[in-house]
Structure formats: structure tokens, C-alpha cells
Design a protein around this motif. Structure first.
Motif, PDB file in Angstrom:
ATOM      1  N   VAL A  62       0.839  -1.200   0.000  1.00 24.00           N
ATOM      2  CA  VAL A  62       0.000   0.000   0.000  1.00 24.00           C
ATOM      3  C   VAL A  62       0.876   1.255   0.000  1.00 24.00           C
ATOM      4  O   VAL A  62       0.622   2.205  -0.749  1.00 24.00           O
ATOM      5  N   GLU A  63       1.941   1.253   0.820  1.00 18.24           N
ATOM      6  CA  GLU A  63       2.847   2.399   0.865  1.00 18.24           C
ATOM      7  C   GLU A  63       3.581   2.593  -0.467  1.00 18.24           C
ATOM      8  O   GLU A  63       3.746   3.719  -0.934  1.00 18.24           O
ATOM      9  N   VAL A  64       3.990   1.499  -1.086  1.00 21.90           N
ATOM     10  CA  VAL A  64       4.650   1.594  -2.391  1.00 21.90           C
ATOM     11  C   VAL A  64       3.696   2.206  -3.401  1.00 21.90           C
ATOM     12  O   VAL A  64       4.054   3.125  -4.147  1.00 21.90           O
ATOM     13  N   CYS A  65       2.476   1.743  -3.413  1.00 23.31           N
ATOM     14  CA  CYS A  65       1.472   2.268  -4.334  1.00 23.31           C
ATOM     15  C   CYS A  65       1.266   3.772  -4.122  1.00 23.31           C
ATOM     16  O   CYS A  65       1.225   4.547  -5.089  1.00 23.31           O
ATOM     17  N   GLN A  66       1.148   4.189  -2.881  1.00 23.81           N
ATOM     18  CA  GLN A  66       0.970   5.614  -2.583  1.00 23.81           C
ATOM     19  C   GLN A  66       2.161   6.436  -3.068  1.00 23.81           C
ATOM     20  O   GLN A  66       1.988   7.497  -3.656  1.00 23.81           O
ATOM     21  N   ARG A  67       3.366   5.955  -2.837  1.00 27.53           N
ATOM     22  CA  ARG A  67       4.569   6.678  -3.257  1.00 27.53           C
ATOM     23  C   ARG A  67       4.673   6.760  -4.776  1.00 27.53           C
ATOM     24  O   ARG A  67       5.092   7.783  -5.319  1.00 27.53           O
ATOM     25  N   VAL A  68       4.302   5.681  -5.458  1.00 26.59           N
ATOM     26  CA  VAL A  68       4.324   5.690  -6.924  1.00 26.59           C
ATOM     27  C   VAL A  68       3.330   6.721  -7.465  1.00 26.59           C
ATOM     28  O   VAL A  68       3.641   7.468  -8.385  1.00 26.59           O
ATOM     29  N   LYS A  69       2.152   6.777  -6.885  1.00 29.20           N
ATOM     30  CA  LYS A  69       1.130   7.730  -7.326  1.00 29.20           C
ATOM     31  C   LYS A  69       1.540   9.179  -7.052  1.00 29.20           C
ATOM     32  O   LYS A  69       1.174  10.068  -7.810  1.00 29.20           O
ATOM     33  N   GLU A  70       2.292   9.408  -5.980  1.00 27.18           N
ATOM     34  CA  GLU A  70       2.685  10.763  -5.598  1.00 27.18           C
ATOM     35  C   GLU A  70       3.911  11.280  -6.356  1.00 27.18           C
ATOM     36  O   GLU A  70       4.074  12.486  -6.506  1.00 27.18           O
ATOM     37  N   ALA A  71       4.769  10.393  -6.836  1.00 33.96           N
ATOM     38  CA  ALA A  71       6.000  10.816  -7.498  1.00 33.96           C
ATOM     39  C   ALA A  71       5.711  11.262  -8.932  1.00 33.96           C
ATOM     40  O   ALA A  71       5.066  10.542  -9.685  1.00 33.96           O
ATOM     41  N   PRO A  72       6.185  12.439  -9.320  1.00 33.41           N
ATOM     42  CA  PRO A  72       5.914  12.960 -10.668  1.00 33.41           C
ATOM     43  C   PRO A  72       6.395  12.020 -11.785  1.00 33.41           C
ATOM     44  O   PRO A  72       5.724  11.896 -12.807  1.00 33.41           O
ATOM     45  N   GLU A  73       7.529  11.345 -11.572  1.00 31.44           N
ATOM     46  CA  GLU A  73       8.066  10.481 -12.634  1.00 31.44           C
ATOM     47  C   GLU A  73       7.313   9.176 -12.801  1.00 31.44           C
ATOM     48  O   GLU A  73       7.481   8.481 -13.802  1.00 31.44           O
ATOM     49  N   THR A  74       6.452   8.813 -11.835  1.00 27.68           N
ATOM     50  CA  THR A  74       5.705   7.556 -11.945  1.00 27.68           C
ATOM     51  C   THR A  74       4.191   7.734 -11.811  1.00 27.68           C
ATOM     52  O   THR A  74       3.466   6.757 -11.877  1.00 27.68           O
TER      53      THR A  74
END
Length: 76
Positions: A62-74
Motif C-alpha cells: 500500500v505504501e509503495v502504491c501511494q509513493r508511486v502515485k505521488e512521485a511525478p516520474e511515476t
């Protein structure tokens, strides 16, 4: 060209089964065993699909998913 899938799971059995099933279906599969490695590999490998285990060391799925969604490059 085969589609790329990143499979993140701390279970070696799940990694092996997932890799075998997805490879047999024609996908290029890379596996990692924790959330931190998943984040690094997503940036490096640029997979078409990411499959995440919810409970992993480092960051949870869940944390990985949130970080991916928040990062501009991903975020796309």
C-alpha cells in the motif's frame, strides 16, 4: 516486445510461482522481495504493471502504491 511486470513479494515461493506463470504467458518478469527494492526497481525498470504484496518488509504494498502515485516520474 514483451510487456514488463514487476512482482514484489517477500515470499520466494510466490515469486517463483508468479514468475513462472507470467513468463509462460509471454511477459518479461522481474521480482523483488521488499517495498524499498520495489520503489528502486520501478524507477529503473519502468514496468507496464506492478504486482505488490500488501505485507512486505521496508514499505508495504500500500505504501509503495501511494509513493508511486505521488512521485511525478511515476504518477502516470
Amino acid at each position: 516486445m514483451a510487456r514488463k511486470i514487476l512482482l514484489a513479494d517477500d515470499s520466494v515461493t510466490a515469486q517463483n510461482m508468479g514468475r513462472r506463470i507470467l513468463s509462460d504467458a509471454g511477459y518479461e518478469v522481474v521480482t523483488v522481495n521488499n517495498g524499498s527494492a520495489a520503489l528502486k526497481k520501478i524507477l529503473e525498470y519502468k514496468p507496464d504493471l506492478v504486482i505488490l504484496d500488501v505485507y512486505m518488509p521496508g514499505y508495504s504494498g500500500v505504501e509503495v502504491c501511494q509513493r508511486v502515485k505521488e512521485a511525478p516520474e511515476t504518477s502516470h
